[in-house]
Scaffold this motif. Structure first.
Motif, PDB file in Angstrom:
ATOM      1  N   VAL A 260      -4.506  -9.450  -3.136  1.00  0.00           N
ATOM      2  CA  VAL A 260      -3.169  -9.014  -3.561  1.00  0.00           C
ATOM      3  C   VAL A 260      -2.498  -8.339  -2.376  1.00  0.00           C
ATOM      4  N   GLU A 261      -1.387  -8.893  -1.956  1.00  0.00           N
ATOM      5  CA  GLU A 261      -0.651  -8.343  -0.808  1.00  0.00           C
ATOM      6  C   GLU A 261       0.636  -7.693  -1.295  1.00  0.00           C
ATOM      7  N   ILE A 262       0.794  -6.412  -1.011  1.00  0.00           N
ATOM      8  CA  ILE A 262       1.963  -5.647  -1.458  1.00  0.00           C
ATOM      9  C   ILE A 262       2.770  -5.215  -0.240  1.00  0.00           C
ATOM     10  N   ASN A 263       4.026  -5.595  -0.215  1.00  0.00           N
ATOM     11  CA  ASN A 263       4.918  -5.258   0.888  1.00  0.00           C
ATOM     12  C   ASN A 263       6.072  -4.416   0.347  1.00  0.00           C
ATOM     13  N   ILE A 264       6.208  -3.199   0.856  1.00  0.00           N
ATOM     14  CA  ILE A 264       7.258  -2.285   0.410  1.00  0.00           C
ATOM     15  C   ILE A 264       8.354  -2.227   1.463  1.00  0.00           C
ATOM     16  N   LYS A 265       9.577  -2.577   1.067  1.00  0.00           N
ATOM     17  CA  LYS A 265      10.711  -2.578   1.989  1.00  0.00           C
ATOM     18  C   LYS A 265      11.471  -1.258   1.904  1.00  0.00           C
ATOM     19  N   ASP A 266      12.303  -1.024   2.913  1.00  0.00           N
ATOM     20  CA  ASP A 266      13.169   0.161   2.968  1.00  0.00           C
ATOM     21  C   ASP A 266      12.372   1.459   2.910  1.00  0.00           C
ATOM     22  N   GLY A 267      11.393   1.560   3.790  1.00  0.00           N
ATOM     23  CA  GLY A 267      10.581   2.764   3.838  1.00  0.00           C
ATOM     24  C   GLY A 267      11.097   3.787   4.821  1.00  0.00           C
ATOM     25  N   LYS A 268      12.375   4.120   4.771  1.00  0.00           N
ATOM     26  CA  LYS A 268      12.942   5.073   5.724  1.00  0.00           C
ATOM     27  C   LYS A 268      12.426   6.488   5.488  1.00  0.00           C
ATOM     28  N   VAL A 269      12.046   6.760   4.250  1.00  0.00           N
ATOM     29  CA  VAL A 269      11.435   8.049   3.949  1.00  0.00           C
ATOM     30  C   VAL A 269       9.933   7.809   3.858  1.00  0.00           C
ATOM     31  N   ASP A 270       9.207   8.136   4.916  1.00  0.00           N
ATOM     32  CA  ASP A 270       7.791   7.810   5.012  1.00  0.00           C
ATOM     33  C   ASP A 270       6.992   8.438   3.886  1.00  0.00           C
ATOM     34  N   GLY A 271       6.148   7.607   3.286  1.00  0.00           N
ATOM     35  CA  GLY A 271       5.221   8.086   2.289  1.00  0.00           C
ATOM     36  C   GLY A 271       5.809   8.323   0.911  1.00  0.00           C
ATOM     37  N   PHE A 272       7.063   7.991   0.712  1.00  0.00           N
ATOM     38  CA  PHE A 272       7.668   8.258  -0.593  1.00  0.00           C
ATOM     39  C   PHE A 272       7.073   7.354  -1.676  1.00  0.00           C
ATOM     40  N   LEU A 273       6.791   6.113  -1.330  1.00  0.00           N
ATOM     41  CA  LEU A 273       6.186   5.178  -2.266  1.00  0.00           C
ATOM     42  C   LEU A 273       5.140   4.380  -1.505  1.00  0.00           C
ATOM     43  N   GLY A 274       3.910   4.365  -2.006  1.00  0.00           N
ATOM     44  CA  GLY A 274       2.818   3.698  -1.304  1.00  0.00           C
ATOM     45  C   GLY A 274       2.227   2.545  -2.095  1.00  0.00           C
ATOM     46  N   THR A 275       1.497   1.676  -1.397  1.00  0.00           N
ATOM     47  CA  THR A 275       0.880   0.517  -2.049  1.00  0.00           C
ATOM     48  C   THR A 275      -0.172   0.949  -3.066  1.00  0.00           C
ATOM     49  N   SER A 276      -0.879   2.035  -2.782  1.00  0.00           N
ATOM     50  CA  SER A 276      -1.918   2.483  -3.716  1.00  0.00           C
ATOM     51  C   SER A 276      -1.316   2.879  -5.065  1.00  0.00           C
ATOM     52  N   GLU A 277      -0.086   3.423  -5.044  1.00  0.00           N
ATOM     53  CA  GLU A 277       0.573   3.793  -6.298  1.00  0.00           C
ATOM     54  C   GLU A 277       0.882   2.554  -7.139  1.00  0.00           C
ATOM     55  N   ILE A 278       1.346   1.483  -6.474  1.00  0.00           N
ATOM     56  CA  ILE A 278       1.637   0.240  -7.189  1.00  0.00           C
ATOM     57  C   ILE A 278       0.356  -0.367  -7.747  1.00  0.00           C
ATOM     58  N   GLN A 279      -0.717  -0.332  -6.963  1.00  0.00           N
ATOM     59  CA  GLN A 279      -2.007  -0.842  -7.435  1.00  0.00           C
ATOM     60  C   GLN A 279      -2.471  -0.079  -8.670  1.00  0.00           C
ATOM     61  N   ASP A 280      -2.397   1.248  -8.594  1.00  0.00           N
ATOM     62  CA  ASP A 280      -2.831   2.069  -9.732  1.00  0.00           C
ATOM     63  C   ASP A 280      -1.989   1.798 -10.967  1.00  0.00           C
ATOM     64  N   GLN A 281      -0.685   1.605 -10.755  1.00  0.00           N
ATOM     65  CA  GLN A 281       0.209   1.334 -11.887  1.00  0.00           C
ATOM     66  C   GLN A 281      -0.165   0.033 -12.589  1.00  0.00           C
ATOM     67  N   LEU A 282      -0.452  -1.011 -11.811  1.00  0.00           N
ATOM     68  CA  LEU A 282      -0.823  -2.306 -12.390  1.00  0.00           C
ATOM     69  C   LEU A 282      -2.194  -2.238 -13.052  1.00  0.00           C
ATOM     70  N   LYS A 283      -3.103  -1.464 -12.466  1.00  0.00           N
ATOM     71  CA  LYS A 283      -4.430  -1.328 -13.072  1.00  0.00           C
ATOM     72  C   LYS A 283      -4.354  -0.589 -14.396  1.00  0.00           C
ATOM     73  N   GLN A 284      -3.521   0.449 -14.454  1.00  0.00           N
ATOM     74  CA  GLN A 284      -3.353   1.184 -15.707  1.00  0.00           C
ATOM     75  C   GLN A 284      -2.741   0.312 -16.793  1.00  0.00           C
ATOM     76  N   SER A 285      -1.874  -0.622 -16.363  1.00  0.00           N
ATOM     77  CA  SER A 285      -1.263  -1.556 -17.320  1.00  0.00           C
ATOM     78  C   SER A 285      -2.169  -2.745 -17.613  1.00  0.00           C
ATOM     79  N   LYS A 286      -3.332  -2.778 -16.940  1.00  0.00           N
ATOM     80  CA  LYS A 286      -4.338  -3.838 -17.123  1.00  0.00           C
ATOM     81  C   LYS A 286      -3.802  -5.215 -16.766  1.00  0.00           C
ATOM     82  N   ILE A 287      -2.961  -5.258 -15.718  1.00  0.00           N
ATOM     83  CA  ILE A 287      -2.453  -6.546 -15.256  1.00  0.00           C
ATOM     84  C   ILE A 287      -2.614  -6.695 -13.747  1.00  0.00           C
ATOM     85  N   TYR A 288      -3.497  -5.878 -13.152  1.00  0.00           N
ATOM     86  CA  TYR A 288      -3.752  -6.057 -11.722  1.00  0.00           C
ATOM     87  C   TYR A 288      -4.429  -7.412 -11.532  1.00  0.00           C
TER      88      TYR A 288
END
Length: 254
Positions: free
Chosen positions: A41-69
């Motif tokens: 699973v490759e996750i690419n986050i665009k518009d990261g001008k504010v470093d660290g505001f949104l990370g790939t691990s957060e998206i992974q955790d969100q999908l895992k919690q929804s049981k659709i990773y």
């Protein structure tokens, strides 16, 4: 009896097309492909001008919690639209696109909402304003973002403050120089710089570029000669002029 070459050519072409379609369908529906599982699973986050505001691990955790990773799941059972809809539930995501790629890969491309100012209003409101003037919940801290205090309604933040915040974020100079915005009761703006013991009065948050261009020139050719702490108050309210209040001797505050 004459031989109809034209009709024969059409028949041959039809047969060739049928053969191509047959082999194409069978090639793209091999048993191996049908049984393939997602290996990456490759996750690419665009518009990261504010470093660290949104990370790939957060998206992974969100999908895992929804049981659709999708990793480890059969490719044919993965619903990319469902993944997109789940990611867009994140209040810090502006848009998301998910698609299947060769080799059992799932690619996710998302655009995060860009916070431009943090509001800590005197009425107790505490939130971020994004580049489009929309509110974002205060669930994390961004160290290099300008903070706005004072009399700030949500309508003011959407219509006025977001434009000023956008200008500051897009400018390397002012993003590094302006630390705080204070909104007075009449809607005018004071700015607290990181360098220099003074307050900058912007007036109404209009004609922002012209006002800050004047301030930049004053910084370069005025304060660099007179000293950064000579004035306690710098007024940019009026066109084509800067009004300064000298600091009283022995007083480092306004």
């Amino acid at each position: 009896m004459t031989y109809n070459w034209k009709k024969s050519a059409i028949i041959v072409a039809d047969i060739a097309l049928a053969c191509y379609l047959f082999f194409a369908v069978t090639a793209f529906n091999k048993p191996d492909d049908q049984q393939a599982v997602c290996t990456k699973v490759e996750i690419n986050i665009k518009d990261g001008k504010v470093d660290g505001f949104l990370g790939t691990s957060e998206i992974q955790d969100q999908l895992k919690q929804s049981k659709i990773y999708p990793q480890g799941q059969p490719m044919k059972q993965i619903e990319v639209r469902k993944i997109e809809e789940a990611i867009c539930q994140n209040p810090f995501v502006e848009s998301a696109e998910c698609y299947k790629a060769q080799g059992g890969q799932i690619k996710i491309e998302l655009t995060q909402r860009l916070p431009v100012v943090r509001v800590k209003a005197q009425n107790g409101d505490d939130y971020y304003v994004d580049a489009h003037g929309e509110m974002m919940p205060n669930t994390r801290y961004v160290s290099d973002l300008v903070i706005a205090t004072g009399n700030i309604s949500r309508s003011y933040a959407k219509k006025k403050l977001s434009r000023l915040g956008n200008f500051i974020v897009q400018s390397p100079l002012w993003h590094s120089q302006i630390e705080q915005l204070n909104i007075l009761d009449d809607g005018t703006v004071e700015m607290v710089p990181r360098i220099g013991d003074h307050i900058v009065y912007l007036g109404s948050p209009d004609d922002i570029q012209q006002k800050l261009d004047r301030l930049e020139k004053f910084y370069r050719y005025g304060l660099s000669e007179a000293g950064w702490n000579k004035y306690s108050y710098i007024n940019l309210e009026f066109d084509n002029q800067i009004i300064c209040k000298k600091r009283k001797k022995g007083n480092k505050n306004i």
